[in-house]
Design a protein around this motif. Structure first.
Motif: not given
Ligand SMILES: Nc1ncnc2c1ncn2[C@@H]1O[C@H](COP(=O)(O)OP(=O)(O)OP(=O)(O)O)[C@@H](O)[C@H]1O
Ligand SMILES: Nc1ncnc2c1ncn2[C@@H]1O[C@H](COP(=O)(O)OP(=O)(O)OP(=O)(O)O)[C@@H](O)[C@H]1O
Ligand SMILES: [Mg+2]
Ligand SMILES: [Mg+2]
Lengths: 293, 273
Positions: A141, A145, A147-148, A150, B38-39, B43, B47, B85, B163
């Protein structure tokens, strides 16, 4: 080897209109093989302190000695060598993700150490496992690209993969979910126990520091306001409040209960211990009521 | 009202959808906390709510405006303020006060009004003293406070915060929550607060829990935060005080399980004396 700071001062932008003394007269020792926590209000100088420990910043006065060398005397190759032994994870992970591919980003440090590609691969795999990043899902990846949380994990993995002797972490649990936080804290304990890695953690979350640290340094306005064992520092509730800090919820609770039941020890660190304190102090009133005593 | 209707969003065809057929509404004066590992898509959702991203399927409307309509985008961004964030992604000017003034200036407000808004917003987050400081000379928490002030100064109908307190000290976190509650209760501003700190979600009227792009749990704090096993399965935790109460009750205490805050537990225990 221990890290020594002697009368360290640091001023940003000296002799400019924005001259700003971020640290003032810091003296302390970070012992070999300890996990130490650094906390303090916004702008207290924590990130500045951390960056002084691997030579990214050099003191404007005083001395920082790391791994047997004084950082202000280091240049070029010697400075690079030091940074390889002293891993730093920045407060914002975006500040250190440079490579496009996740794998390459984590492999960056190990490759710079001149390791064989085979050894690099193993190191990357190990670091990804440790941080809960599935290799098949993430290695190809793009670092931009993600998430924060990650990104935070990739940044942490990149530093860990080099197996540094010293690990400096700036707000490492910010942005991690509860599971990721537990994973990281357990990992730090393991590295410290098995490899004697010295770990310095900057965090606003005192409960995270309480979970892994042996000692705490509390900064305020560029100075060392308080230091000691975790329980020792948690015993200074008023001093912490003056600095603008708050104890972890468990200790805040126990301090408030202590006003009614002085026998309570407000400095215990685990949920079970806290329950034990409350049980001893209050159980007669809850279990069957006072008339049964 | 913000209405999210069966919204799906995919960053790339090669990746699973970041959000998959999400539906919910944010009422005027609502306060929703969004939790999730997470993920999980938090977020991405943020958006989508102010039209930075557009759903691939389904719709999102803000005060009746469809976010797919390009001509409405400036109005939508004005109605829904988003605190990112990473505050560095949001900084547009060179000093703290210029950055906070950017939103109100874009709204074409008179100078005096802008001044008032900027000062009020900076005071709220405790950054008035540093108003002339260049942004790149700020600490992490100071950047985060500036980003929050920038959105407060716009006075949007809805504020979405991703966050917002992750880099703040305890006092700063308290101030932010206090400010959000005030805006919500006094000025009826709708709040969507994305957080990993379950202690902050306690203040919301409703909680949404996302996992793998879908809403897995939804309800009041009492309805969501006591489901420890379900939360743990998603990689989340219930509040520490709630877990302590559960442990005490295992030891024979009889404390209401929906006790979330330190002060509530102190009151309950000390009433018994
Ligand atoms: N590059 C810089 N130039 C000038 N001043 C700076 C710079 N970076 C930080 N400062 C200032 O130095 C002081 C200490 O900053 P530092 O980043 O070390 O704080 P911190 O304790 O890490 O804060 P936080 O908890 O908000 O991250 C702050 O007043 C900050 O505004
Ligand atoms: N720009 C991007 N391009 C491709 N995929 C992305 C991008 N940004 C995020 N993703 C992916 O979309 C999914 C949802 O990401 P999102 O940032 O919404 O998660 P999140 O819930 O905010 O997580 P975190 O708690 O880590 O911030 C993740 O799997 C992430 O890897
Ligand atoms: Mg910092
Ligand atoms: Mg996110």
């Amino acid at each position: 080897m221990p890290i020594y700071l002697k009368n360290v001062c640091f001023t940003y932008q000296p002799d400019s209109p924005f001259q700003n003394q971020a640290l003032n007269g810091i003296s302390c020792t970070i012992h070999d093989g300890e996990i130490i926590g650094v906390t303090g209000p916004t702008g207290a100088g924590k990130s500045t302190f951390l960056q002084l420990l691997n030579g990214i910043l050099k003191p404007t006065a005083g001395e920082v000695e790391v791994d047997g060398v004084v950082t202000s005397q280091l240049k070029g190759r010697a400075l690079v060598n030091l940074r390889q032994k002293v891993g730093l994870v920045f407060q914002f992970p975006e500040d250190q993700l440079f490579e496009v591919r996740v794998f390459d980003d984590i492999a960056f440090g190990p490759r710079n150490l001149g390791w064989s590609e085979d050894k690099v691969k193993r190191a990357v795999q190990w670091a990804m496992d440790m941080l809960g990043l599935d290799k098949d899902e993430f290695q190809d990846r793009s670092t931009q690209e993600l998430s924060s949380g990650q990104k935070r994990r990739v940044a942490l993995a990149g530093s860990l993969a080099m197996r540094p002797n010293y690990l400096l972490l700036d707000e490492p649990t910010a942005g991690l979910d509860a599971y990721g936080r537990q994973l990281l804290l357990a990992l730090l304990r393991k590295l410290n126990r098995e490899y004697r890695t010295t770990v310095v953690i900057v965090s606003h979350r005192l409960e995270d520091l309480a979970a892994v640290c042996q000692r705490l340094l509390v900064f305020q306005a560029g100075q060392l306001a308080l230091q000691g064992t975790v329980s020792g520092v948690f015993g200074h509730q008023e001093a912490l409040q003056e600095v603008g800090l708050q104890l972890p919820p468990l200790n805040e609770l126990l301090w408030k209960l202590k006003a009614y039941r002085p026998e309570i020890d407000p400095t215990v660190l685990t949920l079970e211990e806290a329950a034990g304190e409350i049980e001893r102090a209050f159980e007669v009133y809850f279990q069957g009521g006072p008339e049964d005593v | 009202m913000i209405r999210v209707n069966q919204a799906t969003f995919r960053y790339k065809d090669s990746l699973p959808a970041a959000l998959n057929r999400i539906s919910f509404t944010v009422d005027p004066g609502d306060f929703i906390a969004v939790l999730g590992p997470n993920g999980s898509g938090k977020s991405t959702l943020a958006r989508l709510l102010n039209g930075i991203l557009i759903p691939d399927e389904g719709t999102i409307t803000v005060l009746g405006m469809d976010t797919r309509d390009v001509s409405l985008r400036p109005d939508i961004r004005r109605a829904v303020g988003l605190v990112f964030s990473n505050p560095e992604n949001q900084m547009v000017a060179s000093t703290v006060e210029e950055d906070v003034a950017f939103g109100p200036e874009n709204q074409g407000l008179p100078r005096e009004k802008i001044r008032q808004r900027v000062d009020a917003a900076l005071a709220r987050v405790g950054m008035l003293e540093l108003s002339h400081r260049p942004l790149h000379l700020l600490s992490g928490g100071q950047k985060q406070k500036t980003a929050i002030a920038g959105i407060l100064a716009m006075k949007p109908h809805y504020i979405v915060l991703d966050e917002p307190t992750s880099m703040l000290d305890a006092q700063g976190r308290k101030d932010v929550i206090q400010t959000l509650l005030e805006l919500n209760r006094r000025e009826n501003i709708g709040i969507v607060l994305i957080t990993h700190l379950v202690e902050e979600a306690v203040w919301a009227r409703r909680i949404l829990v996302l996992s793998q792009g879908t809403v897995k749990m939804e309800g009041s704090p009492e309805e969501v935060l006591l489901k420890t096993i379900e939360l743990n399965k998603l990689g989340l935790e219930s509040p520490l005080i709630t877990r302590l109460v559960a442990e005490l009750n295992r030891r024979g205490f009889t404390i209401p399980p929906a006790t979330f805050q330190v002060d509530d537990l102190v009151r309950i225990l000390c009433r018994s004396i």
